[in-house]
Design an enzyme around this catalytic site. Structure first.
Site, mmCIF file in Angstrom:
data_model
loop_
_atom_site.group_PDB
_atom_site.id
_atom_site.type_symbol
_atom_site.label_atom_id
_atom_site.label_comp_id
_atom_site.label_asym_id
_atom_site.label_seq_id
_atom_site.Cartn_x
_atom_site.Cartn_y
_atom_site.Cartn_z
ATOM 1 N N THR A 17 0.824 -1.205 0.000
ATOM 2 C CA THR A 17 0.000 0.000 0.000
ATOM 3 C C THR A 17 0.857 1.252 0.000
ATOM 4 O O THR A 17 0.685 2.149 -0.835
ATOM 5 C CB THR A 17 -0.894 0.001 1.262
ATOM 6 N N LYS A 109 8.719 0.514 11.594
ATOM 7 C CA LYS A 109 9.000 0.841 13.001
ATOM 8 C C LYS A 109 9.392 -0.364 13.818
ATOM 9 O O LYS A 109 10.199 -0.266 14.743
ATOM 10 C CB LYS A 109 7.818 1.571 13.619
ATOM 11 N N VAL A 136 6.605 6.437 12.628
ATOM 12 C CA VAL A 136 5.789 6.798 13.788
ATOM 13 C C VAL A 136 4.723 7.815 13.384
ATOM 14 O O VAL A 136 5.039 8.852 12.789
ATOM 15 C CB VAL A 136 6.654 7.404 14.918
ATOM 16 N N GLY A 138 2.471 8.045 11.149
ATOM 17 C CA GLY A 138 2.095 8.251 9.752
ATOM 18 C C GLY A 138 2.352 9.645 9.238
ATOM 19 O O GLY A 138 3.497 10.050 9.066
ATOM 20 N N GLY A 191 -11.304 -1.973 7.003
ATOM 21 C CA GLY A 191 -9.893 -1.920 6.644
ATOM 22 C C GLY A 191 -9.007 -1.221 7.658
ATOM 23 O O GLY A 191 -7.844 -0.941 7.383
ATOM 24 N N GLU A 194 -6.222 -5.373 10.797
ATOM 25 C CA GLU A 194 -5.850 -6.534 9.991
ATOM 26 C C GLU A 194 -6.615 -7.773 10.469
ATOM 27 O O GLU A 194 -7.246 -7.756 11.522
ATOM 28 C CB GLU A 194 -4.338 -6.772 10.120
ATOM 29 N N ASP A 205 2.565 -2.342 19.101
ATOM 30 C CA ASP A 205 2.850 -1.341 18.078
ATOM 31 C C ASP A 205 3.103 0.030 18.727
ATOM 32 O O ASP A 205 4.070 0.719 18.391
ATOM 33 C CB ASP A 205 1.654 -1.272 17.108
ATOM 34 N N LYS A 209 6.676 2.336 18.811
ATOM 35 C CA LYS A 209 6.754 3.736 18.420
ATOM 36 C C LYS A 209 7.238 4.596 19.576
ATOM 37 O O LYS A 209 8.034 5.523 19.400
ATOM 38 C CB LYS A 209 5.384 4.211 17.933
ATOM 39 N N GLY A 306 -2.419 4.805 6.761
ATOM 40 C CA GLY A 306 -3.079 4.969 5.469
ATOM 41 C C GLY A 306 -2.053 5.219 4.386
ATOM 42 O O GLY A 306 -0.942 5.677 4.649
#
Lengths: 448, 448
Positions: A17, A109, A136, A138, A191, A194, A205, A209, A306
Site C-alpha cells: 500500500t 518501526k 511513527v 504516519g 480496513g 488486519e 505497536d 513507536k 493509510g
C-alpha cells in the site's frame, strides 16, 4: 526559460500500500518534489518479491523487478524507500542497501525498534543515513518536530495516541456502545484492522513507536519490550460507559515523562477528561502532546496511517535525503550511537498515577468498607466512589447462577488519588482475595 | 572521553523579551544546543541600542555592546539572531548582517511581510540564508512543517488562529461575558496586549503572518495589505452570545484556500462550531489546521508568542543554520525569488462562504419578509433565522430614546447558505437602506 532540472535517481523496495503511494507521488506529482528538492526525483527501480502480483499504480516499462541488485548494483541510485514489513528479510535488505552506498528511507518501526542500534551504527560507519519519519504516527511529522524543531528544549513529556487501529476500535465501542469483539469486526470490515490485529491491540505497536520517540526526545535507550504495556484487547465496554458517566473517554496512551531525572514509560488504556485535546481524537487519527521546557505544550493531530499520509512522510524524507538535510541531521544527532543513555527508566512500580478501579462485589453492607480498608492499607487514597446497580449499565446481561439466587452483584467504581503503580497493584491483589469480591476486577490509569 | 566540541560563534542583535530568552537558552543550556548541533554555539556578541537598560539575563563580560560592527566586522561570527522590531532600522540592520557574511535568523514578521522579496533576494545573491520560524505562530514550528515536512503535498487549505492577543481577548469576552474594551484592558493588565494593541486587533498582524504562510504553502506572491481583513476591534459581545446560542464560538481566522486553482485569502472573525479543534483554542494559544492532498488534515496547537516559546523557535533555527540545514532549504526552496507566482489571488467578491448576519430591526409584522426579500434579490439564501427580544441578551441596556416610545427594537439573526462575498455585501447594503432596519448591522463569516 529555466535550465532543465538535474535528475536524481531513486528506488523503492516493497510495493504494498505505502510503496504504491510513494510511486504515485514520484510519478504523478514530480513537479512538487522537483520544486522542493531543486531537482527531479527519478524513480529508476522498484523491487518486489512477487513480480506477477497486480499493483495499484502503473509503472513505466523496465522499472519493476524482483531483483534487488538492480538497485544495489546501480551506482546512480542514491536513495531508496525501504517499504518492507516485518524483521526478516527487511533487516537484511536494509543492510544490503546501506552496504551498496544507498541512503535509506524506511517506514518499518518494528525493525527500528528491534534492530535500531545495529542499523544506525552501520549506516554511520558507512557514511550513509536512515530517515524514518513514516515509522511513527504516519502523516504527523513528529520525528522532524522532535529532533529538529524542538532542539532548544528539554522535552519534559510526550503523550501520544500512536495506534490508529486501537483508537478506531475504542471510538467504535464508545459511539456505538459496541463490545470489543463487535468493534474489532467493524474495524476489520472497514480496513482499519488486519485479520490478526494482535500487534495493534495488545499495545506492542504503540510501545515500539514510543521506544523510538523516547530515544529521540530523551536519549533513552530502552528496548520496546522493556516498556510496561497494556492493550485494549481486554477492555470491557462497561468501563467506557462508567468513564463517560464520570466525564472521561478511554484512550490507549503511550506515555513518556521525565520525573526527577528518570524516565517513566508505559502504554496504557487511560481515562482522559472529555473536552481535552487527546480525548477528542476520534477514529483512526493519531495525536501527540509534547511539553518542552521552553516551548510549553505543543499538540499535533493527524492521520496516523493509510496509504497517502504515510507516503507523504516517506517522500518528504526522500527529498530531505537527496538535498542533504537528512545526512546532516543523522550525523549531528548521533542516533542510536553507542554513547551512554542520557536518562534511565524508572522502575514501573515507582511510577505515580491516578487509577480507575472497578470491582464486582456482592451487594451487602460493609463491602465498601472492606475494599476501602484494603486500599488504605496499601496507602492508596480514594478520590471518589460510584456504586451502581449492575443492571443499569449491563442491560443485556442475564442474572442466572449463584448471584441471582440471593444476593445481587454490583459494580463498585473507585477513582483514586495519586499512588504508585506498585501500591495500586498490591491493593488490587489484596482486594481480589476478599470474599465479597468476584473475579474480573479492572484497573485503568487516569490522566493527570 | 570525547574530544572537546568545536565552537561556532553566534551573535544577537536586540535584547528585548525574545532576545533575552535566546541568550538564556544559549548561555544556560549550552549542552542542548551542543547535542543537537554537534558543536557549541558560543554567544560572542549581543548588540543593543541602549547600553544602560537593565536586562533580564546576565551576560558574560564583554559580550554586550551598542556597536553593530562588533558583529559585522568579526568574521568568526557566522550566524546572528536578528530580534529587532519594526521596519527601520530593522531592515538596514538585517541587510548589514547579510552584507557582512552572516546567516540571519529573524522573528520580525512585519519586516518579512513588507520587505521579504528584497531581503531574500539579497541573501540569495550573497550566498547567505534567512531563517524565520519564529516570525509566525511563535513556538509552533509551522514554517518547517510546511516547507519541509509537507513537501510531497499540494497544500489545499490553511486555517489559522495566528494572533494570540486577539484570541485572548475573544476568550475573555466569551468566558467573562465582557465587552470588547473591558477584555482589552484585562489583556493589557496581564501582558497579553500592548498599550496600543491596534496591529494585533485590527487583523494586520494575522494578515502579515498569513502572507508569509501563503507564500510558503502555495507559492503566492501577495502583499499582506492585499489580503482582505477584518479585525476583532469592532466586535460586540452580543454576537458572541448569539454565536454560543447557535453552537459556535467566534475566532479570528486567517484563511488561505485553494479553490479551482485560485487562492482565496482573508482574515476574518469567524463563527466556528463548538467542539471542533479551532473552536477549542483558548487564551493566548495559536493553532493551524493544514490540509494537504496526500497527508489529509493536520492540526498544530501551541503557544503563539511569549519569551521562551519564541526563543525556542529562534534557537532551533540557529542550530539548523550552523549545521547547514537552513542553507540547503533556503537554496532549494527559492523563497521569494522573482520566479512567477504559482497561483493568483481570487477577487474577494467571488470568494464563497456562509454568513452570520445580525440586524437591529423595528419589531413590526413584515420586517422579516422585507429582509428576506432583499437577501433573495441578492441570491443569498437563508439557512436559519433567530429572532429574539433584544432585552434577553442585552441585560444592561437602557431602552430610552425613540425605540422606547412606541415600537421596540429586536435583533434579527440570520445564518445563510453559501454565497459570494460580493453578493453578501450587496445584500447588507440593500438591507441597511430598509426603513425598518436600524444602523449597526453585523456580518461575520461562518466556517464550513
Amino acid at each position: 526559460m529555466a535550465a532543465p532540472l538535474e535528475k536524481t535517481k531513486v528506488g523503492i523496495v516493497g510495493m504494498g500500500t505505502v510503496g504504491s503511494g510513494v510511486a504515485k507521488l514520484l510519478l504523478d506529482y514530480g513537479d512538487r518534489t522537483a520544486r522542493h528538492a531543486g531537482r527531479t526525483l527519478w524513480l529508476e527501480s522498484v523491487v518486489v518479491r512477487d513480480f506477477e502480483k497486480p499493483r495499484g499504480v502503473e509503472l513505466p516499462k523496465g522499472v519493476l523487478t524482483d531483483d534487488l541488485t538492480k538497485i544495489t548494483k546501480n551506482p546512480e541510485i542514491v536513495a531508496v524507500a525501504h517499504l518492507v514489513g516485518g524483521l526478516e528479510p527487511a533487516r537484511t535488505i536494509l543492510l544490503d542497501l546501506l552496504e551498496s552506498g544507498k541512503d535509506v528511507i524506511t517506514a518499518n518501526k518494528a525493525l527500528l525498534a528491534e534492530h535500531g542500534p545495529e542499523l544506525f551504527d552501520r549506516a554511520r560507519a558507512l557514511g550513509r543515513s536512515i530517515a524514518f519519519e513514516a515509522s511513527v504516527a504516519g502523516g504527523i511529522p513528529i520525528i522532524a518536530n522532535i529532533s529538529q524543531c524542538l532542539s532548544a528544549n528539554q522535552i519534559e513529556s510526550l503523550l501520544g495516541i500512536l495506534n490508529g487501529t486501537s483508537n478506531f476500535i475504542l471510538t467504535q465501542m464508545e459511539e456505538r456502545d459496541a463490545d470489543y469483539d463487535e468493534a474489532v469486526r467493524e474495524a476489520q470490515r472497514l480496513g482499519y484492522a488486519e485479520a490478526d490485529p494482535t500487534f495493534d491491540v495488545d499495545g506492542r505497536d504503540a510501545a515500539q513507536k514510543l521506544a523510538i520517540l523516547a530515544h529521540l526526545a530523551f536519549g533513552a535507550r530502552v528496548h520496546w519490550s522493556q516498556i510496561p504495556r497494556q492493550g485494549i484487547d481486554t477492555l470491557d465496554v462497561i468501563d467506557l460507559r462508567y468513564a463517560k458517566q464520570l466525564g472521561y473517554r478511554i484512550k490507549l496512551l503511550a506515555s513518556a515523562q521525565l520525573v526527577e531525572d528518570a524516565l517513566e514509560l508505559h502504554v496504557s488504556p487511560t481515562l482522559v477528561k472529555i473536552g481535552t485535546p487527546l480525548a477528542e481524537v476520534r477514529g483512526a487519527y493519531n495525536a501527540i502532546a509534547v511539553v518542552g521546557d521552553a516551548v510549553g505544550r505543543l499538540f499535533f493531530h493527524g492521520l496516523g496511517a493509510g496509504q497517502m499520509p504515510t507516503a507523504s512522510a516517506v517522500v518528504a524524507d526522500m527529498i530531505d535525503t537527496v538535498v542533504g538535510r537528512t545526512g546532516i541531521t543523522f550525523r549531528t544527532l548521533e542516533l542510536w550511537s553507542n554513547r551512554e543513555a542520557r536518562v534511565t527508566q524508572r522502575d514501573y512500580d515507582n511510577v505515580l498515577g491516578r487509577y480507575y478501579m472497578r470491582f464486582r462485589v456482592d451487594d451487602h453492607p460493609g463491602v465498601l468498607a472492606e475494599v476501602a480498608g484494603a486500599l488504605g492499607r496499601a496507602s492508596v487514597s480514594i478520590a471518589s466512589v460510584l456504586q451502581q446497580e449492575t443492571d443499569q449499565l449491563r442491560p443485556g446481561e442475564n442474572h442466572v447462577g449463584p448471584q441471582s439466587a440471593g444476593e445481587s452483584i454490583v459494580d463498585l467504581v473507585i477513582m483514586t488519588h495519586k499512588a504508585s503503580e506498585g501500591a495500586a497493584r498490591r491493593a488490587m491483589e489484596d482486594i481480589s482475595k476478599l470474599p465479597s469480591v468476584r473475579p474480573g476486577s479492572v484497573r485503568l490509569r487516569i490522566r493527570g
